[in-house]
Design a protein around this motif. Structure first.
Motif, PDB file in Angstrom:
ATOM      1  N   THR A 192       1.063  -1.120  -0.101  1.00 50.69           N
ATOM      2  CA  THR A 192      -0.012   0.055  -0.078  1.00 50.69           C
ATOM      3  C   THR A 192       0.758   1.212   0.060  1.00 50.69           C
ATOM      4  O   THR A 192       1.755   1.401   0.923  1.00 50.69           O
ATOM      5  CB  THR A 192      -0.823   0.119   1.180  1.00 50.69           C
ATOM      6  N   ARG A 246      -3.314   5.057  -1.594  1.00 52.46           N
ATOM      7  CA  ARG A 246      -4.325   5.721  -0.670  1.00 52.46           C
ATOM      8  C   ARG A 246      -4.049   7.156  -0.457  1.00 52.46           C
ATOM      9  O   ARG A 246      -2.806   7.462  -0.348  1.00 52.46           O
ATOM     10  CB  ARG A 246      -4.824   5.135   0.545  1.00 52.46           C
ATOM     11  N   CYS A 247      -4.836   8.275  -0.877  1.00 52.44           N
ATOM     12  CA  CYS A 247      -4.445   9.564  -0.333  1.00 52.44           C
ATOM     13  C   CYS A 247      -4.513   9.771   1.155  1.00 52.44           C
ATOM     14  O   CYS A 247      -5.740   9.753   1.437  1.00 52.44           O
ATOM     15  CB  CYS A 247      -5.535  10.425  -1.241  1.00 52.44           C
ATOM     16  N   ALA A 248      -3.564   9.651   1.924  1.00 50.19           N
ATOM     17  CA  ALA A 248      -3.691   9.470   3.391  1.00 50.19           C
ATOM     18  C   ALA A 248      -2.425   9.868   3.825  1.00 50.19           C
ATOM     19  O   ALA A 248      -1.236   9.437   3.463  1.00 50.19           O
ATOM     20  CB  ALA A 248      -4.158   8.232   3.780  1.00 50.19           C
ATOM     21  N   HIS A 303      -0.825  11.589  -5.287  1.00 49.72           N
ATOM     22  CA  HIS A 303      -1.829  10.298  -5.284  1.00 49.72           C
ATOM     23  C   HIS A 303      -2.507  10.253  -6.470  1.00 49.72           C
ATOM     24  O   HIS A 303      -2.526   8.943  -6.995  1.00 49.72           O
ATOM     25  CB  HIS A 303      -2.854  10.627  -3.918  1.00 49.72           C
ATOM     26  N   ALA A 338      -1.832   6.841  -8.936  1.00 48.33           N
ATOM     27  CA  ALA A 338      -3.198   5.973  -9.140  1.00 48.33           C
ATOM     28  C   ALA A 338      -3.583   5.915 -10.532  1.00 48.33           C
ATOM     29  O   ALA A 338      -4.201   5.055 -10.864  1.00 48.33           O
ATOM     30  CB  ALA A 338      -4.273   6.553  -8.207  1.00 48.33           C
ATOM     31  N   ILE A 367       1.031   5.508   0.540  1.00 49.47           N
ATOM     32  CA  ILE A 367       0.297   6.648   0.734  1.00 49.47           C
ATOM     33  C   ILE A 367       0.968   7.601   0.597  1.00 49.47           C
ATOM     34  O   ILE A 367       2.180   7.932   0.860  1.00 49.47           O
ATOM     35  CB  ILE A 367      -0.390   6.512   2.534  1.00 49.47           C
ATOM     36  N   GLU A 407      -6.909   4.641  12.291  1.00 48.15           N
ATOM     37  CA  GLU A 407      -8.045   3.562  11.869  1.00 48.15           C
ATOM     38  C   GLU A 407      -7.484   2.305  12.310  1.00 48.15           C
ATOM     39  O   GLU A 407      -8.227   1.306  12.119  1.00 48.15           O
ATOM     40  CB  GLU A 407      -7.949   3.511  10.255  1.00 48.15           C
ATOM     41  N   ASP A 428      -3.455   8.882   9.718  1.00 44.91           N
ATOM     42  CA  ASP A 428      -4.761   8.672   9.491  1.00 44.91           C
ATOM     43  C   ASP A 428      -4.852   7.149   9.681  1.00 44.91           C
ATOM     44  O   ASP A 428      -5.833   6.465   9.964  1.00 44.91           O
ATOM     45  CB  ASP A 428      -5.235   9.087   7.963  1.00 44.91           C
ATOM     46  N   LEU A 429      -3.914   6.545   9.157  1.00 43.59           N
ATOM     47  CA  LEU A 429      -3.842   4.772   9.117  1.00 43.59           C
ATOM     48  C   LEU A 429      -3.761   4.414  10.663  1.00 43.59           C
ATOM     49  O   LEU A 429      -4.407   3.500  11.134  1.00 43.59           O
ATOM     50  CB  LEU A 429      -2.685   4.309   8.377  1.00 43.59           C
ATOM     51  N   ARG A 459      -2.471  15.294  -2.883  1.00 45.84           N
ATOM     52  CA  ARG A 459      -3.318  15.025  -3.821  1.00 45.84           C
ATOM     53  C   ARG A 459      -2.827  14.950  -5.017  1.00 45.84           C
ATOM     54  O   ARG A 459      -3.288  13.848  -6.008  1.00 45.84           O
ATOM     55  CB  ARG A 459      -4.736  15.636  -3.722  1.00 45.84           C
ATOM     56  N   ASP A 511      -1.882  -1.040  -4.067  1.00 49.45           N
ATOM     57  CA  ASP A 511      -2.907  -0.128  -3.920  1.00 49.45           C
ATOM     58  C   ASP A 511      -2.432   1.117  -3.425  1.00 49.45           C
ATOM     59  O   ASP A 511      -1.093   1.040  -2.714  1.00 49.45           O
ATOM     60  CB  ASP A 511      -4.104  -0.582  -3.224  1.00 49.45           C
TER      61      ASP A 511
END
Ligand SMILES: C[S@@+](CC[C@H](N)C(=O)[O-])C[C@H]1O[C@@H](n2cnc3c(N)ncnc32)[C@H](O)[C@@H]1O
Length: 248
Positions: free
Chosen positions: A92, A116-118, A101, A105, A94, A126, A122-123, A98, A114
């Motif tokens: 992943t 992610r814009c993060a 990302h 992407a 990140i 989560e 943030d992770l 923007r 994959d």
């Protein structure tokens, strides 16, 4: 080329790509060039062999987080190398920027990757965890509080290994980068930002002091710092059989 004073870290120098209003085509050309430049200067083939591959398995998926992935070339390379080695990995990448990302992407997809814009925090919020957390050329970007956050986040997110790779400040790194990236400079930030990055980057001793206890700086070669978390298990994944439990 005039060599700047590299005896002390230049905390005030700002990279062009960090300007939210910078020229987008030049920024995207810079992301595109990261792949070739990283392949030459970043040494991830060696770091992968030493610090990531020992954690990859054939019979289970090892999860890898690339923090501050920019154009995503390291995330894609790690997935390709794992597949080449017959191991299963999910990577992943990140980045809270923007523009980075969006560029990462929309590149041709690579299986097992994959984006992610993060932000790393943030992770953490989560409650996510990854077997391995890596970054490339992120440390020198950050001021002291953001560096502390990145190190705390990466420790919270990683189960087995953290490896942050970055430039080590020095005259030869500066001279070679200045010379080697001259043909790439037109319409891109790669050369100017690379030279700024070297002025902003740490010597191994400075990085060890900034990171603090529980972190170790490895020097694959003179122009490179690899910051490793020494408090994590390193080469064992949770669930691996303890050493010596194998068939006799
Ligand atoms: C110079 S770029 C490096 C890009 C890429 N890793 C490479 O080597 O080509 C640094 C990136 O780190 C991102 N970044 C900084 N701190 C971060 C954090 N705590 N979590 C996620 N991304 C972060 C920034 O948004 C920036 O795009």
């Amino acid at each position: 080329m005039t060599l700047p004073d590299l005896r002390t870290r230049d905390r005030t120098a700002v990279e062009l790509m960090d300007d939210p209003d910078c020229d987008l085509p030049a920024l995207e050309r810079t992301y595109a060039q990261f792949r070739a430049v990283n392949a030459v200067v970043a040494g991830w083939q060696l770091a992968y062999r030493r610090h990531v591959r020992p954690l990859l398995r054939e019979d289970r998926v090892t999860t890898i987080l690339d923090v501050g992935c920019g154009g995503g070339d390291l995330a894609r390379a790690l997935a390709r190398w794992a597949r080449r080695d017959g191991r299963r990995a999910q990577v992943t990448g990140i980045d809270p920027d923007r523009r980075a990302h969006a560029w990462a992407a929309r590149q041709p997809p690579v299986p097992g990757v994959d984006f992610r814009c993060a932000h790393s925090s943030d992770l953490v919020a989560e409650g996510l965890r990854f077997d391995v957390v890596v970054s490339n050329h992120v440390l020198h970007h950050l001021d002291e509080p953001d560096l502390r956050t990145l190190l705390e986040d990466s420790r919270a997110l990683a189960r087995a290994r953290v490896a942050h790779s970055d430039i080590a400040r020095g005259a030869w790194a500066y001279r070679l980068f200045s010379w080697g990236t001259r043909p790439l400079a037109a319409g891109s930030f790669i050369r100017e930002d690379g030279l700024t990055s070297i002025r902003r980057s740490y010597t191994p001793a400075e990085l060890a002091a900034a990171a603090g206890p529980g972190w170790r700086v490895e020097r694959p070669w003179p122009a490179r710092n690899l910051l490793l978390d020494d408090e994590l298990p390193g080469d064992a994944l949770p669930g691996d059989a303890p050493a010596g439990d194998g068939p006799r």
